[in-house]
Design a protein around this motif. Sequence first.
Motif, PDB file in Angstrom:
ATOM      1  N   LYS A 184      41.479  40.581   9.974  1.00  0.00           N
ATOM      2  CA  LYS A 184      42.429  41.451  10.664  1.00  0.00           C
ATOM      3  C   LYS A 184      42.648  42.735   9.855  1.00  0.00           C
ATOM      4  CE  LYS A 184      44.197  40.670  14.003  1.00  0.00           C
ATOM      5  NZ  LYS A 184      45.405  40.074  14.525  1.00  0.00           N
ATOM      6  N   LEU A 185      42.799  42.606   8.543  1.00  0.00           N
ATOM      7  CA  LEU A 185      42.981  43.791   7.696  1.00  0.00           C
ATOM      8  C   LEU A 185      41.740  44.679   7.710  1.00  0.00           C
ATOM      9  CD1 LEU A 185      44.805  42.376   4.541  1.00  0.00           C
ATOM     10  CD2 LEU A 185      45.781  43.716   6.391  1.00  0.00           C
ATOM     11  N   ILE A 186      40.568  44.071   7.709  1.00  0.00           N
ATOM     12  CA  ILE A 186      39.314  44.840   7.760  1.00  0.00           C
ATOM     13  C   ILE A 186      39.236  45.616   9.066  1.00  0.00           C
ATOM     14  CG2 ILE A 186      36.793  44.658   7.852  1.00  0.00           C
ATOM     15  CD1 ILE A 186      38.024  44.244   5.042  1.00  0.00           C
ATOM     16  N   GLN A 187      39.678  44.996  10.165  1.00  0.00           N
ATOM     17  CA  GLN A 187      39.706  45.705  11.450  1.00  0.00           C
ATOM     18  C   GLN A 187      40.641  46.913  11.397  1.00  0.00           C
ATOM     19  OE1 GLN A 187      40.562  42.533  14.403  1.00  0.00           O
ATOM     20  NE2 GLN A 187      38.798  43.425  15.418  1.00  0.00           N
ATOM     21  N   VAL A 188      41.824  46.711  10.800  1.00  0.00           N
ATOM     22  CA  VAL A 188      42.790  47.818  10.672  1.00  0.00           C
ATOM     23  C   VAL A 188      42.168  48.959   9.873  1.00  0.00           C
ATOM     24  CG1 VAL A 188      45.014  48.511   9.693  1.00  0.00           C
ATOM     25  CG2 VAL A 188      44.816  46.341  10.920  1.00  0.00           C
ATOM     26  N   ILE A 189      41.506  48.633   8.766  1.00  0.00           N
ATOM     27  CA  ILE A 189      40.864  49.649   7.928  1.00  0.00           C
ATOM     28  C   ILE A 189      39.790  50.387   8.721  1.00  0.00           C
ATOM     29  CG2 ILE A 189      39.297  49.946   5.948  1.00  0.00           C
ATOM     30  CD1 ILE A 189      40.902  47.716   4.536  1.00  0.00           C
ATOM     31  N   LYS A 190      38.973  49.640   9.458  1.00  0.00           N
ATOM     32  CA  LYS A 190      37.894  50.254  10.235  1.00  0.00           C
ATOM     33  C   LYS A 190      38.448  51.230  11.263  1.00  0.00           C
ATOM     34  CE  LYS A 190      33.695  49.065  12.811  1.00  0.00           C
ATOM     35  NZ  LYS A 190      32.774  47.980  13.204  1.00  0.00           N
ATOM     36  N   GLU A 191      39.506  50.832  11.970  1.00  0.00           N
ATOM     37  CA  GLU A 191      40.104  51.720  12.976  1.00  0.00           C
ATOM     38  C   GLU A 191      40.716  52.962  12.321  1.00  0.00           C
ATOM     39  OE1 GLU A 191      39.868  51.685  16.205  1.00  0.00           O
ATOM     40  OE2 GLU A 191      38.697  49.843  16.150  1.00  0.00           O
ATOM     41  N   MET A 192      41.374  52.781  11.195  1.00  0.00           N
ATOM     42  CA  MET A 192      42.001  53.923  10.514  1.00  0.00           C
ATOM     43  C   MET A 192      40.950  54.931  10.050  1.00  0.00           C
ATOM     44  SD  MET A 192      45.144  52.300   8.290  1.00  0.00           S
ATOM     45  CE  MET A 192      46.690  51.874   9.115  1.00  0.00           C
ATOM     46  N   LEU A 193      39.837  54.432   9.544  1.00  0.00           N
ATOM     47  CA  LEU A 193      38.792  55.334   9.042  1.00  0.00           C
ATOM     48  C   LEU A 193      38.025  56.024  10.163  1.00  0.00           C
ATOM     49  CD1 LEU A 193      37.463  53.282   5.989  1.00  0.00           C
ATOM     50  CD2 LEU A 193      38.785  55.391   5.946  1.00  0.00           C
ATOM     51  N   ASN A 194      38.138  55.486  11.387  1.00  0.00           N
ATOM     52  CA  ASN A 194      37.568  56.190  12.546  1.00  0.00           C
ATOM     53  C   ASN A 194      38.385  57.415  12.916  1.00  0.00           C
ATOM     54  OD1 ASN A 194      35.129  55.028  13.378  1.00  0.00           O
ATOM     55  ND2 ASN A 194      36.201  53.280  14.280  1.00  0.00           N
ATOM     56  N   ASN A 195      39.550  57.547  12.266  1.00  0.00           N
ATOM     57  CA  ASN A 195      40.394  58.738  12.367  1.00  0.00           C
ATOM     58  C   ASN A 195      40.814  59.082  13.800  1.00  0.00           C
ATOM     59  OD1 ASN A 195      41.799  60.715  10.965  1.00  0.00           O
ATOM     60  ND2 ASN A 195      40.193  62.254  11.237  1.00  0.00           N
ATOM     61  N   PRO A 196      41.296  58.083  14.577  1.00  0.00           N
ATOM     62  CA  PRO A 196      41.773  58.408  15.933  1.00  0.00           C
ATOM     63  C   PRO A 196      43.095  59.169  15.858  1.00  0.00           C
ATOM     64  CG  PRO A 196      42.259  56.132  15.427  1.00  0.00           C
ATOM     65  CD  PRO A 196      41.472  56.656  14.260  1.00  0.00           C
ATOM     66  N   ASP A 197      43.461  59.812  16.952  1.00  0.00           N
ATOM     67  CA  ASP A 197      44.751  60.511  17.001  1.00  0.00           C
ATOM     68  C   ASP A 197      45.903  59.513  17.052  1.00  0.00           C
ATOM     69  OD1 ASP A 197      43.617  63.245  17.320  1.00  0.00           O
ATOM     70  OD2 ASP A 197      42.822  62.357  19.159  1.00  0.00           O
ATOM     71  N   LEU A 198      45.627  58.344  17.670  1.00  0.00           N
ATOM     72  CA  LEU A 198      46.644  57.308  17.818  1.00  0.00           C
ATOM     73  C   LEU A 198      45.999  55.948  17.572  1.00  0.00           C
ATOM     74  CD1 LEU A 198      49.362  56.063  18.907  1.00  0.00           C
ATOM     75  CD2 LEU A 198      48.377  56.266  21.207  1.00  0.00           C
ATOM     76  N   ILE A 199      46.626  55.137  16.715  1.00  0.00           N
ATOM     77  CA  ILE A 199      46.194  53.746  16.548  1.00  0.00           C
ATOM     78  C   ILE A 199      47.249  52.849  17.189  1.00  0.00           C
ATOM     79  CG2 ILE A 199      45.823  51.846  14.926  1.00  0.00           C
ATOM     80  CD1 ILE A 199      44.554  53.703  13.020  1.00  0.00           C
ATOM     81  N   ILE A 200      46.801  51.957  18.075  1.00  0.00           N
ATOM     82  CA  ILE A 200      47.677  50.960  18.695  1.00  0.00           C
ATOM     83  C   ILE A 200      47.300  49.596  18.134  1.00  0.00           C
ATOM     84  CG2 ILE A 200      48.285  49.815  20.849  1.00  0.00           C
ATOM     85  CD1 ILE A 200      47.781  52.467  22.290  1.00  0.00           C
ATOM     86  N   MET A 201      48.294  48.863  17.664  1.00  0.00           N
ATOM     87  CA  MET A 201      48.043  47.524  17.122  1.00  0.00           C
ATOM     88  C   MET A 201      48.975  46.531  17.811  1.00  0.00           C
ATOM     89  SD  MET A 201      47.349  48.045  13.049  1.00  0.00           S
ATOM     90  CE  MET A 201      48.295  49.451  12.508  1.00  0.00           C
ATOM     91  N   ASP A 202      48.399  45.453  18.326  1.00  0.00           N
ATOM     92  CA  ASP A 202      49.172  44.422  19.038  1.00  0.00           C
ATOM     93  C   ASP A 202      49.325  43.209  18.120  1.00  0.00           C
ATOM     94  OD1 ASP A 202      50.405  42.783  20.848  1.00  0.00           O
ATOM     95  OD2 ASP A 202      48.952  43.082  22.457  1.00  0.00           O
ATOM     96  N   GLU A 203      50.505  43.062  17.549  1.00  0.00           N
ATOM     97  CA  GLU A 203      50.830  41.964  16.628  1.00  0.00           C
ATOM     98  C   GLU A 203      49.751  41.768  15.547  1.00  0.00           C
ATOM     99  OE1 GLU A 203      52.900  38.501  18.060  1.00  0.00           O
ATOM    100  OE2 GLU A 203      52.790  39.255  20.111  1.00  0.00           O
ATOM    101  N   PRO A 204      49.495  42.796  14.747  1.00  0.00           N
ATOM    102  CA  PRO A 204      48.457  42.670  13.719  1.00  0.00           C
ATOM    103  C   PRO A 204      48.857  41.729  12.585  1.00  0.00           C
ATOM    104  CG  PRO A 204      49.677  44.715  13.417  1.00  0.00           C
ATOM    105  CD  PRO A 204      50.163  44.113  14.709  1.00  0.00           C
ATOM    106  N   ASP A 205      50.140  41.361  12.523  1.00  0.00           N
ATOM    107  CA  ASP A 205      50.655  40.543  11.423  1.00  0.00           C
ATOM    108  C   ASP A 205      50.507  39.054  11.659  1.00  0.00           C
ATOM    109  OD1 ASP A 205      53.405  39.746  12.909  1.00  0.00           O
ATOM    110  OD2 ASP A 205      52.991  41.860  13.207  1.00  0.00           O
ATOM    111  N   VAL A 206      50.144  38.638  12.882  1.00  0.00           N
ATOM    112  CA  VAL A 206      50.113  37.209  13.203  1.00  0.00           C
ATOM    113  C   VAL A 206      49.148  36.479  12.275  1.00  0.00           C
ATOM    114  CG1 VAL A 206      49.484  35.515  14.968  1.00  0.00           C
ATOM    115  CG2 VAL A 206      50.795  37.531  15.593  1.00  0.00           C
TER     116      VAL A 206
END
Length: 579
Positions: free
Chosen positions: A164-186
């Motif tokens: 899950k953390l690796i996915q968050v990192i990958k999305e952040m490095l794609n540099n989108p204008d907006l990141i949406i995360m649905d319960e990333p802490d589960v």
Amino acid sequence: MIKIDNLSYSFPLKDLYNKVSFTLEENQHCAFIGASGSGKSTLIDIIMDPERYMFDGKLEMDPNCRIGYVSQFSQVDKTKEITVFEYIAEPFIKLQDEISSICSEMGTSDDIETLLEKYQEALDAFEAIDGDDFESNINKKLNLANLSEHKDRMISELSGGEFKLIQVIKEMLNNPDLIIMDEPDVFLDFENLNSLKNLINSHKKTILVITHNRYLLNHCFNKIVHLENTEVQEFDGRYIDYNLSLLQTKIELQEMALADEEEIARNEALIDILREKATYNADASRGRALKARVKIQERLEANRIKAPFVDIKQPYINLVTNNEIEETIALKVEDYSVAFDEVLLENVNFEIKSTDKVALIGTNGVGKTTLLKEIFKNNHQAIEINENIEVAYLSQNQGEALNESNTILQEFYDTGFETYGEIRRYVGKYGFDADILTQKIESLSGGEKNILQLAKVSASRANMLLMDEPTSHLDIYSQMALEKAIEDYKGAILMISHDYHFIVNCADYVLFIEDKTIRKMSMKKFRRMIYANHFDRDYLEIEQKKKTVETNVALALADTDFERARTLSEDLEELIKLL
């Protein structure tokens, strides 16, 4: 960045939003909160793909807005033969290969102009995600998330929390204008939850996160969007400040509502008197007086205080047992070992008494769920369950405990309920209305599925509960209701949890998995360990005092003692300053 104006949307059997409006501006870190099943994930889907939905109102968003997304249901692909670094770097490597391919084509093609256009587009896309420094940026993010040592591991070897953390990192490095995360802490363990906090706080662009995690809510967000009872409320500021504001509003509005009720009751009494007089005296003036009083009553009813964020439906959770027994040893584990590709647990020994409430903790992937399932199966020679103990199991994988192709009705028939009325009354207490009993379980939200699991567990009336991440997907109100239910339960509980607040509020002691074994840890020692690694001094004590004051405010409101409620809210404000 996003403007939602008077948006309304309904399912066939449920209204989700009634003219909701809010804005999301650049660089805001926004928490999206609300009761389970209120429609948070659906609203996210509408934002991401509005063409799929028929809704009323307006959704305005920059057409060039690039959105990144992290799902609550993502799973590790065990067949993917690729390292963590290669997985994160995929979009960068793909663009590099595309640029190289175009350059090679230029040497043999006559259509240079078209290729130059493609080359510039690829170059712009590479520059937009800071491609020149992608290796360095990946290393920085991995370090921030305490995952540097996993850089060369295969993706298939990661635990669910690490992935899950690796996915968050990958999305952040794609540099989108907006990141949406649905319960990333589960299901994140303590270390990974802290890493997620660091990643969110380091991100410089806009983030919208659905979460019920109190630690993240208190530490990561500067805007709150709260969806409740089909309406939305937005608040610029921290969650703890929003919560205080909500409580203070509740005190004020309940006092006003009580005055409204008293005025309506007085007016109703006058109407009854006038009606009685009109029955034996048909004087026109009496008729006019009655009509006037009825109009006043209609106006009072129309103006009655309606507060969707005050009248939040508190969930019902009640854990009961038919077979309460005197204190004895409920469960004994002696010399238990388990291994898959490598040894997970070795020579484990512990015992649990029939009234103990115990938290089983440890990092992701150390064997907690495996052990809990083995105890439930009760066919391992190292595990002994007292013959007077009946065991029920709540799974973190909801599909294991619920047949998701069943309707709610069928699920409870299968559990042993005999009549429709019996099921309707029972699940109705847990918030499932009669009109959704024929709805398939797969259509429910994650939180609703967990509440349904808790209803099934309670219906078993077992005197020992094995609970794997029972707070996952539950909204904050449900978490607090579950804490109270566990406190009142008369049997034994062994639960896996990564929620600091939940463990501190519910457990008598902790079984801590470390170095392939389990050791018993007092709550005092657990608190010290958590402080050393995660919290400022006295954080949990202040949180506990805060919870006590909030409970006392609720009791004061129940007694309509508004003066005491206001005094307590001032005490709460002082505690919040310490946080």
